[in-house]
Motif scaffolding. Structure first.
Motif, PDB file in Angstrom:
ATOM      1  N   ILE A 243      59.706   0.737   0.621  1.00  9.64           N
ATOM      2  CA  ILE A 243      60.942   1.240   1.222  1.00  9.64           C
ATOM      3  C   ILE A 243      62.103   1.250   0.234  1.00  9.64           C
ATOM      4  CG2 ILE A 243      60.245   0.492   3.517  1.00  9.64           C
ATOM      5  CD1 ILE A 243      62.056  -1.855   3.312  1.00  9.64           C
ATOM      6  N   GLY A 244      61.809   0.915  -1.022  1.00  8.87           N
ATOM      7  CA  GLY A 244      62.834   1.084  -2.047  1.00  8.87           C
ATOM      8  C   GLY A 244      63.523  -0.164  -2.539  1.00  8.87           C
ATOM      9  N   VAL A 245      63.069  -1.346  -2.122  1.00  7.76           N
ATOM     10  CA  VAL A 245      63.653  -2.576  -2.665  1.00  7.76           C
ATOM     11  C   VAL A 245      63.328  -2.651  -4.149  1.00  7.76           C
ATOM     12  CG1 VAL A 245      63.613  -5.096  -2.618  1.00  7.76           C
ATOM     13  CG2 VAL A 245      63.496  -3.802  -0.482  1.00  7.76           C
ATOM     14  N   GLY A 246      64.342  -2.850  -4.972  1.00  6.43           N
ATOM     15  CA  GLY A 246      64.145  -2.888  -6.414  1.00  6.43           C
ATOM     16  C   GLY A 246      63.317  -4.076  -6.849  1.00  6.43           C
ATOM     17  N   PRO A 247      62.597  -3.958  -7.965  1.00  4.39           N
ATOM     18  CA  PRO A 247      61.750  -5.069  -8.420  1.00  4.39           C
ATOM     19  C   PRO A 247      62.532  -6.338  -8.715  1.00  4.39           C
ATOM     20  CG  PRO A 247      61.948  -3.356 -10.111  1.00  4.39           C
ATOM     21  CD  PRO A 247      62.510  -2.782  -8.855  1.00  4.39           C
ATOM     22  N   ALA A 248      63.748  -6.205  -9.246  1.00  4.65           N
ATOM     23  CA  ALA A 248      64.557  -7.398  -9.531  1.00  4.65           C
ATOM     24  C   ALA A 248      64.902  -8.139  -8.242  1.00  4.65           C
ATOM     25  CB  ALA A 248      65.830  -7.000 -10.277  1.00  4.65           C
ATOM     26  N   ALA A 249      65.244  -7.380  -7.207  1.00  3.51           N
ATOM     27  CA  ALA A 249      65.572  -7.994  -5.911  1.00  3.51           C
ATOM     28  C   ALA A 249      64.333  -8.616  -5.279  1.00  3.51           C
ATOM     29  CB  ALA A 249      66.175  -6.957  -4.977  1.00  3.51           C
ATOM     30  N   ALA A 250      63.187  -7.954  -5.412  1.00  2.34           N
ATOM     31  CA  ALA A 250      61.942  -8.487  -4.842  1.00  2.34           C
ATOM     32  C   ALA A 250      61.556  -9.803  -5.511  1.00  2.34           C
ATOM     33  CB  ALA A 250      60.822  -7.462  -4.993  1.00  2.34           C
ATOM     34  N   VAL A 251      61.703  -9.855  -6.827  1.00  3.39           N
ATOM     35  CA  VAL A 251      61.384 -11.076  -7.569  1.00  3.39           C
ATOM     36  C   VAL A 251      62.365 -12.187  -7.199  1.00  3.39           C
ATOM     37  CG1 VAL A 251      61.318 -12.126  -9.862  1.00  3.39           C
ATOM     38  CG2 VAL A 251      60.270  -9.893  -9.479  1.00  3.39           C
ATOM     39  N   ALA A 252      63.634 -11.838  -7.078  1.00  3.11           N
ATOM     40  CA  ALA A 252      64.652 -12.831  -6.718  1.00  3.11           C
ATOM     41  C   ALA A 252      64.401 -13.410  -5.331  1.00  3.11           C
ATOM     42  CB  ALA A 252      66.040 -12.201  -6.788  1.00  3.11           C
ATOM     43  N   ALA A 253      63.985 -12.560  -4.394  1.00  2.00           N
ATOM     44  CA  ALA A 253      63.754 -13.003  -3.016  1.00  2.00           C
ATOM     45  C   ALA A 253      62.414 -13.692  -2.831  1.00  2.00           C
ATOM     46  CB  ALA A 253      63.845 -11.805  -2.067  1.00  2.00           C
ATOM     47  N   PHE A 254      61.544 -13.607  -3.811  1.00  2.00           N
ATOM     48  CA  PHE A 254      60.182 -14.126  -3.710  1.00  2.00           C
ATOM     49  C   PHE A 254      60.103 -15.588  -3.266  1.00  2.00           C
ATOM     50  CE2 PHE A 254      56.302 -15.615  -6.245  1.00  2.00           C
ATOM     51  CZ  PHE A 254      55.422 -15.321  -5.220  1.00  2.00           C
ATOM     52  N   PRO A 255      60.953 -16.509  -3.754  1.00  6.94           N
ATOM     53  CA  PRO A 255      60.853 -17.913  -3.308  1.00  6.94           C
ATOM     54  C   PRO A 255      61.028 -18.104  -1.803  1.00  6.94           C
ATOM     55  CG  PRO A 255      62.174 -17.772  -5.296  1.00  6.94           C
ATOM     56  CD  PRO A 255      61.942 -16.366  -4.832  1.00  6.94           C
ATOM     57  N   ALA A 256      61.614 -17.125  -1.118  1.00  4.57           N
ATOM     58  CA  ALA A 256      61.844 -17.247   0.322  1.00  4.57           C
ATOM     59  C   ALA A 256      60.552 -17.254   1.128  1.00  4.57           C
ATOM     60  CB  ALA A 256      62.755 -16.126   0.806  1.00  4.57           C
ATOM     61  N   VAL A 257      59.429 -16.877   0.514  1.00  2.79           N
ATOM     62  CA  VAL A 257      58.154 -16.930   1.233  1.00  2.79           C
ATOM     63  C   VAL A 257      57.715 -18.379   1.456  1.00  2.79           C
ATOM     64  CG1 VAL A 257      57.426 -14.709   0.295  1.00  2.79           C
ATOM     65  CG2 VAL A 257      56.700 -16.809  -0.851  1.00  2.79           C
ATOM     66  N   SER A 258      58.501 -19.327   0.939  1.00  6.74           N
ATOM     67  CA  SER A 258      58.142 -20.745   1.041  1.00  6.74           C
ATOM     68  C   SER A 258      58.853 -21.477   2.165  1.00  6.74           C
ATOM     69  CB  SER A 258      58.446 -21.449  -0.289  1.00  6.74           C
ATOM     70  OG  SER A 258      57.710 -20.881  -1.341  1.00  6.74           O
ATOM     71  N   ALA A 259      59.401 -20.759   3.116  1.00  7.11           N
ATOM     72  CA  ALA A 259      60.142 -21.411   4.209  1.00  7.11           C
ATOM     73  C   ALA A 259      59.203 -21.917   5.295  1.00  7.11           C
ATOM     74  CB  ALA A 259      61.176 -20.445   4.782  1.00  7.11           C
ATOM     75  N   LEU A 260      58.177 -22.648   4.904  1.00  4.85           N
ATOM     76  CA  LEU A 260      57.195 -23.174   5.851  1.00  4.85           C
ATOM     77  C   LEU A 260      57.722 -24.396   6.609  1.00  4.85           C
ATOM     78  CD1 LEU A 260      54.041 -23.043   3.540  1.00  4.85           C
ATOM     79  CD2 LEU A 260      55.072 -21.202   4.858  1.00  4.85           C
ATOM     80  N   PHE A 261      58.918 -24.815   6.242  1.00  5.70           N
ATOM     81  CA  PHE A 261      59.511 -26.016   6.830  1.00  5.70           C
ATOM     82  C   PHE A 261      60.282 -25.729   8.115  1.00  5.70           C
ATOM     83  CE2 PHE A 261      62.234 -24.082   3.636  1.00  5.70           C
ATOM     84  CZ  PHE A 261      63.346 -23.774   4.400  1.00  5.70           C
ATOM     85  N   ILE A 262      60.506 -24.482   8.454  1.00  2.00           N
ATOM     86  CA  ILE A 262      61.360 -24.148   9.598  1.00  2.00           C
ATOM     87  C   ILE A 262      60.789 -24.727  10.885  1.00  2.00           C
ATOM     88  CG2 ILE A 262      62.278 -22.270  11.010  1.00  2.00           C
ATOM     89  CD1 ILE A 262      62.554 -20.601   8.487  1.00  2.00           C
ATOM     90  N   LEU A 263      59.518 -24.458  11.128  1.00  2.00           N
ATOM     91  CA  LEU A 263      58.836 -25.085  12.264  1.00  2.00           C
ATOM     92  C   LEU A 263      58.133 -26.344  11.759  1.00  2.00           C
ATOM     93  CD1 LEU A 263      57.237 -21.953  13.970  1.00  2.00           C
ATOM     94  CD2 LEU A 263      59.251 -23.226  14.732  1.00  2.00           C
ATOM     95  N   PRO A 264      58.365 -27.479  12.384  1.00  2.00           N
ATOM     96  CA  PRO A 264      57.787 -28.737  11.879  1.00  2.00           C
ATOM     97  C   PRO A 264      56.318 -28.900  12.255  1.00  2.00           C
ATOM     98  CG  PRO A 264      59.047 -29.171  13.858  1.00  2.00           C
ATOM     99  CD  PRO A 264      59.218 -27.697  13.571  1.00  2.00           C
ATOM    100  N   THR A 265      55.523 -27.902  11.877  1.00  2.00           N
ATOM    101  CA  THR A 265      54.100 -27.931  12.217  1.00  2.00           C
ATOM    102  C   THR A 265      53.211 -27.881  10.981  1.00  2.00           C
ATOM    103  OG1 THR A 265      54.164 -25.512  12.493  1.00  2.00           O
ATOM    104  CG2 THR A 265      54.433 -26.855  14.474  1.00  2.00           C
ATOM    105  N   TYR A 266      53.803 -27.737   9.798  1.00  2.00           N
ATOM    106  CA  TYR A 266      52.998 -27.619   8.583  1.00  2.00           C
ATOM    107  C   TYR A 266      52.406 -28.983   8.235  1.00  2.00           C
ATOM    108  CZ  TYR A 266      51.464 -25.502   4.233  1.00  2.00           C
ATOM    109  OH  TYR A 266      50.687 -25.003   3.223  1.00  2.00           O
ATOM    110  N   PRO A 267      51.179 -29.038   7.736  1.00  2.47           N
ATOM    111  CA  PRO A 267      50.498 -30.324   7.510  1.00  2.47           C
ATOM    112  C   PRO A 267      51.279 -31.321   6.661  1.00  2.47           C
ATOM    113  CG  PRO A 267      48.931 -28.533   7.334  1.00  2.47           C
ATOM    114  CD  PRO A 267      50.273 -27.901   7.490  1.00  2.47           C
ATOM    115  N   THR A 268      51.912 -30.866   5.573  1.00  8.30           N
ATOM    116  CA  THR A 268      52.629 -31.819   4.725  1.00  8.30           C
ATOM    117  C   THR A 268      53.846 -32.401   5.441  1.00  8.30           C
ATOM    118  OG1 THR A 268      53.687 -29.890   3.670  1.00  8.30           O
ATOM    119  CG2 THR A 268      51.875 -30.942   2.495  1.00  8.30           C
TER     120      THR A 268
END
Length: 439
Positions: free
Chosen positions: A367-392
């Motif tokens: 949809i046109g998101v630039g590669p620099a923006a995609a790389v910058a936003a990449f760490p956001a895929v780690s928000a597994l802490f929002i729901l307190p159900t993750y094993p760690t």
């Protein structure tokens, strides 16, 4: 119809979260089956991601059986006990580096008991170092050279002709995530000092449990390392260096190998399987014992979870790609940081960095998101802490017998949420900064 299908996706994810553990993967497969019954053609299964996870996990499991994990935990134990005043900084550094090296956040399980005991011995509330350490272990996945999320992201950027390769992705991800972890630790320490709630003996729940005699004071564990412990870690590190070296040599930016015999994915899988074989031979590891290793069990569980939820996510997204592109393209092109918000919310449901990257990043680039923006936003895929159900997260709560690491009755009021959100926000901010001159 799209609304009904989206409801099926959400229902499957929530059902899986309710089952817990590997059941999330089962529910993902059930969701795909229901969508197929509604006329949706199933998307491509994430077999490339699963293959990388499995190959890395068997190498780590072999290292664990050889005693390598005990050696690393013993090393972490000595570092933390030697510098207890800096526990809130050192604990996340250790979990970050172990995850970055191993490509899986499940290595944090082995360090949590050490963090908890050092905190208790020095009158520090375990909730703070534990929460930041868990969050650090999650975000480090996006900085690991051998994690499935990073490998898929790099392959996607290269296949889409963005001009960004594996080396550039890591050059942005590693410093941005690590700096974010350190800044988060500093912010939370300052916050605790301002509120005056750093000391463990002032916590009401701890006082109650001490009076009831339910808080244990464990003696320092004397670990007897196996003869091949150090060798197994060295062999694994050699494999990690080999992966990074090969990826650098085949990079278009370096150009030393113009026509590689193996693509990066195949190289990582073959190198990790080879490392497992070498550890087994050199350290005399019984292969049957590998199947019972805790890292093997948790890693294979994670692989099934990724298989189910990533397949479910790609099935829905691909079925409605045009509609998603039409509705989101203007927003994301005008506000590229919004991609980080979308990824964070999706990762909380999809339960995996690799699954979130696989499901949403291809559409974001389309949809046109630039590669620099995609790389910058990449760490956001780690928000597994929002729901307190993750094993760690659950493990941290269970291991802290002082009662300072608790999940509140409103679900979202848990000690991982605030440092997690700060960590993601800082990592994305640093990502935009670094990508502006590295990409």
């Amino acid at each position: 119809m799209m609304a009904l299908q989206f409801a099926v996706v959400l229902a499957a994810i929530f059902f899986g979260a309710r089952i817990g553990g590997i059941g999330i993967g089962f529910a993902g497969g059930l969701g795909v089956l229901v969508l197929a019954a509604l006329g949706v053609t199933p998307g491509a299964m994430p077999l490339d991601v699963i293959s990388i996870i499995m190959s890395v996990i068997v190498a780590i499991a072999a290292m664990q059986i050889a005693g390598g994990m005990d050696y690393l935990v013993d090393l972490a134990d000595r570092i933390l006990r030697k510098n207890p005043k800096h526990l809130t900084f050192l604990a996340p550094i250790i979990t970050f580096l172990m995850t970055m090296m191993a490509g899986t956040g499940h290595t944090a399980f082995s360090t949590m008991p050490v963090i908890t005991e050092v905190a208790k011995e020095n009158n520090i509330r375990p909730s703070r170092p534990l929460s930041i350490a868990v969050v650090a272990s999650q975000i480090a996945i996006t900085a690991s050279p051998i994690s499935a999320a990073v490998v898929f992201m790099a392959s996607l950027l290269e296949s889409e002709g963005t001009g960004v390769d594996y080396i550039q992705l890591l050059a942005v991800a590693i410093p941005s995530t690590f700096l974010a972890v350190m800044c988060t630790a500093a912010i939370m320490i300052a916050f605790d000092k301002i509120r005056g709630n750093s000391a463990l003996d002032t916590h009401p729940e701890y006082q109650r449990r001490m009076a009831a005699g339910t808080v244990t004071v464990a003696a320092k564990e004397q670990r007897v390392l196996k003869p091949g412990a150090k060798r197994s870690v060295l062999i694994f590190l050699i494999g990690l260096v080999a992966v990074m070296t090969y990826a650098t040599l085949i990079s278009d930016k370096v150009g030393l190998i113009a026509e590689p015999v193996m693509p990066r994915d195949a190289a990582i899988i073959s190198i990790m399987l080879s490392i497992a074989a070498i550890i087994v031979l050199v350290c005399k590891v019984p292969t049957a014992d590998i199947l019972g290793a805790s890292t093997f069990k948790s890693g294979m569980s994670a692989a099934i979870c990724v298989l189910g939820v990533a397949w479910l996510g790609t099935t829905f997204v691909h079925a409605h790609e045009e509609a998603i592109m039409a509705s989101a393209s203007d927003l994301l092109n005008g506000f590229p940081w919004m991609l980080a918000v979308v990824l964070a919310l999706a990762s909380a449901l999809l339960y995996s960095q690799a699954a979130t990257t696989k499901a949403l990043m291809p559409t974001a680039l389309l949809i046109g998101v630039g590669p620099a923006a995609a790389v910058a936003a990449f760490p956001a895929v780690s928000a597994l802490f929002i729901l307190p159900t993750y094993p760690t997260l659950l493990a941290a709560v269970e291991m802290d017998d002082t009662g300072t690491t608790q999940i509140g009755k409103y679900v979202f009021n848990h000690p991982f949420l605030v440092p997690g959100v700060i960590n993601i926000a800082l990592a994305v901010g640093f990502g935009f900064l670094f990508s502006s001159f590295l990409i």
